[in-house]
Design an enzyme around this catalytic site. Structure first.
Site, PDB file in Angstrom:
ATOM      1  N   CYS A  17       0.860  -1.172   0.000  1.00  0.00           N
ATOM      2  CA  CYS A  17       0.000   0.000   0.000  1.00  0.00           C
ATOM      3  C   CYS A  17       0.904   1.232   0.000  1.00  0.00           C
ATOM      4  CB  CYS A  17      -0.949  -0.008   1.201  1.00  0.00           C
ATOM      5  SG  CYS A  17      -0.109  -0.062   2.793  1.00  0.00           S
ATOM      6  N   HIS A  56      34.949  -2.171  24.228  1.00  0.00           N
ATOM      7  CA  HIS A  56      35.749  -3.404  24.170  1.00  0.00           C
ATOM      8  C   HIS A  56      35.639  -4.120  25.513  1.00  0.00           C
ATOM      9  CE1 HIS A  56      39.185  -6.090  23.692  1.00  0.00           C
ATOM     10  NE2 HIS A  56      39.225  -5.756  22.405  1.00  0.00           N
TER      11      HIS A  56
END
Length: 617
Positions: A39, A540
């Site tokens: 649509c 990290h």
């Protein structure tokens, strides 16, 4: 050790081929698609097995706003680029038609309501844009006549009126084509059936109230131009007749004799039985809507203005489309469409409130574009990308839409033609109650913007946004230590950039900023991201933990995924990492710290507080 960061939020630069491939893969591939179409903003799937779809992965794709599972449909909300994405999906899946994709039937029976909604949405969606454009054209012509710019006898008016009115006059033909596709019957036979209903000679007989006889059976004089329900019923009956005829005739003659007998049976059957039944249903619906509206127009305005977007979310708004079009065909006007404009404009107003208030750059960009698309009738990007996620702005829009709808209902405004509710539809509301429409949509828009600005943000959200302008929040809970003290020369020397370290007491790494994931390492021990303000951040986990090869780590995000402050990025087993002999210290590095003056917190504990403050050099 090298890190690559990339930032690209521009939808216009999106790789539609890649996005389509990712969507296709994550819905379970072509073999899991029963039906697919699109649509204005969504790719709509009927999947053979929704459990095979990776909803979370699809929602995390760059270019996908959200996924909605409603009314038996698996809906991927894309936004304005849906057409380009769907074309790529159709091409990559090898679909025969880029407007609708159909594979084998699964044999599973859905509940009646879901089947009805899927049928209605699939029938109207393909030509909804053309219908909206034609409706606006008719409205503009009415405006031009009112302003004395054109006369109804002028050639320009008559040509443009034909362009605007043709679709509505011959609406049964359009509906027959798309309904036949949905019901899997011969589309051209269905179109021929519809064309017979609006054939000039038949229309003349009906308008003169003449009665024809089919082998002695009287045909009730009924006009089917601009009608909706009769042709939908007729195609539904055809869907049962065609398989029977296919079984009767052998392959050699089936392509001729099935259409022949379909037309010979269905045209008179529709004119004698199906059509009058459909017209009767149409009249009842029109009278019911008119009666309810006339009895309590303000209540109707409140309900439809407030809850229309809720209906959109659940997909049930499609059930109103044939009713509104039927009202126009039977009464010459529809009382609901003007009210819906208040609902639409309230969402656009909420987007404006977010745009003015938020400090989140991506949120501001989405809100800014949402204001524009919203006033033109496309609200899904606002709803799924902003207001529904934030909750409070959606409530503000609901309240504002209800008040605006009540005003429009009070003035008893009407729409003379069907089109998508928006500012563009205003010419179709000319006439009775037009002043009320202008007041109602203005109130809905600015009230939603005001309510959202002052009440649409929680204190927590506001605090986070204030922080994230220049401060980076703790990614884990634990004890803060200077980066220079960690036992890794690459980090302690600040060769990769300035930052801070935390000895964690929990195995949960969270986003320290609003930003986009730029790097995800297979071992799960490191994440790269770019804040919405442009800071490049490396998180990290541990020293030399890359040697664990992903053991004890679970990555929860993907590259190019946008994340919010506090969102979980990696889950890691803290105790097992320590037991394996690794230092679990978490480093947070600003890899482009040369661009900033980096200020480190003086606190010693990390617990959702800010650790680094960046000031642009």
């Amino acid at each position: 050790m090298g890190f690559s960061f990339k930032k690209n939020f521009e939808v216009t630069k999106m790789d539609y081929q890649k996005l389509a491939a990712d969507i296709l893969k994550n819905v379970g591939g072509k073999e899991n698609i029963n039906t697919a179409w699109h649509c204005a903003t969504r790719v709509r799937f009927k999947l053979n097995d929704e459990k095979k779809a990776n909803t979370r992965d699809i929602e995390n794709l760059n270019g996908v706003i959200t996924v909605v599972q409603s009314a038996g449909q698996y809906q991927v909300v894309i936004g304005n680029s849906v057409g380009q994405v769907f074309d790529q999906i159709a091409e990559q899946a090898g679909l025969e038609n880029k407007n609708d994709a159909i594979t084998e039937d699964t044999g599973k029976k859905e509940n009646l309501i879901n089947r009805f909604i899927a049928f209605i949405s699939g029938t109207f969606t393909p030509f909804l844009g053309a219908m909206a454009g034609a409706g606006i054209l008719k409205g503009l012509l009415a405006l031009f006549v009112a302003l004395n710019w054109l006369t109804t006898t002028s050639g320009a008016y008559q040509i443009w009126y034909a362009a605007g009115d043709a679709l509505f006059n011959f609406l049964p033909i359009f509906l027959a084509f798309t309904a036949a596709k949905r019901l899997k019957v011969n589309q051209f036979v269905a179109v021929a059936l519809a064309a017979a209903l609006v054939y000039p000679a038949m229309v003349t007989v009906a308008t003169k109230s003449l009665t024809l006889h089919f082998f002695g059976i009287p045909v009730i004089p009924t006009t089917y131009t601009s009608s909706v329900i009769p042709i939908l019923l007729a195609v539904w009956v055809l869907s049962y007749l065609q398989p029977v005829l296919d079984k009767i005739f052998p392959d050699a003659v089936r392509n001729i004799f099935t259409p022949l007998f379909s037309l010979m049976i269905m045209v008179p059957l529709t004119l004698i039985v199906v059509g009058p039944i459909g017209s009767g249903i149409s009249n009842i619906l029109a009278e019911a809507v008119s009666g309810l509206y006339n009895f309590a127009p303000i209540i109707a305005g409140i309900v439809m203005g407030a809850f229309w977007q809720v209906f959109v979310i659940f997909g049930v708004h499609w059930t109103f489309v044939p009713v509104m079009m039927n009202n126009i065909a039977k009464m010459g006007y529809d009382p609901l469409l003007p009210i819906l404009s208040a609902a639409v404009l309230s969402q656009a107003g909420a987007a404006l409130g977010i745009f003015l208030k938020t400090k989140d750059k991506k949120q501001k960009a989405l809100a800014g574009s949402g204001v524009v698309t919203g006033i033109f009738g496309i609200t899904e990007p606002i709803i799924y990308g902003l207001t529904l996620k934030m909750k409070r702005p959606f409530i503000c829009a609901v309240i504002s839409g209800g008040i605006g709808g009540a005003i429009i209902g009070l003035f008893q405004a009407h729409a003379s033609s069907f089109t998508l509710p928006s500012l563009l539809a205003l010419p179709t509301y000319l006439g009775k109650g037009f002043d009320g429409v202008l007041i109602g949509i203005t109130v809905a828009f600015f009230l939603a913007a005001t309510l959202t600005y002052f009440f649409g943000f929680s204190k927590e959200t506001t605090t986070i946004e204030e922080k994230e302008d220049n401060k980076i929040i703790a990614p884990v809970d634990g004890i803060i230590i200077p980066l220079k003290t960690v036992h890794d020369e690459v980090f302690s020397s600040e060769a990769m950039g300035k930052g801070i370290a935390i000895v964690p007491d929990k195995g949960n790494l969270k986003a320290p900023v609003n930003g986009t994931i730029s790097a995800v390492y297979p071992t799960g021990h490191a994440i790269g991201l770019i804040s919405d303000q442009g800071a490049e951040i490396l998180l990290h986990i541990g020293i030399d933990t890359v040697k664990l090869n992903g053991k004890n780590f679970e990555t929860l995000v993907k590259k190019e995924q946008h994340v919010s402050v506090g969102e979980n990025l990696v889950s890691f087993d803290l105790e097992k990492i320590k037991s394996a002999g690794y230092d679990p210290t978490v480093m947070m590095i600003i890899t482009n710290s040369k661009d900033y003056e980096v200020i480190t917190t003086t606190e010693t504990a990390a617990k959702s507080n800010w650790l680094l403050e960046l000031k642009q050099k």
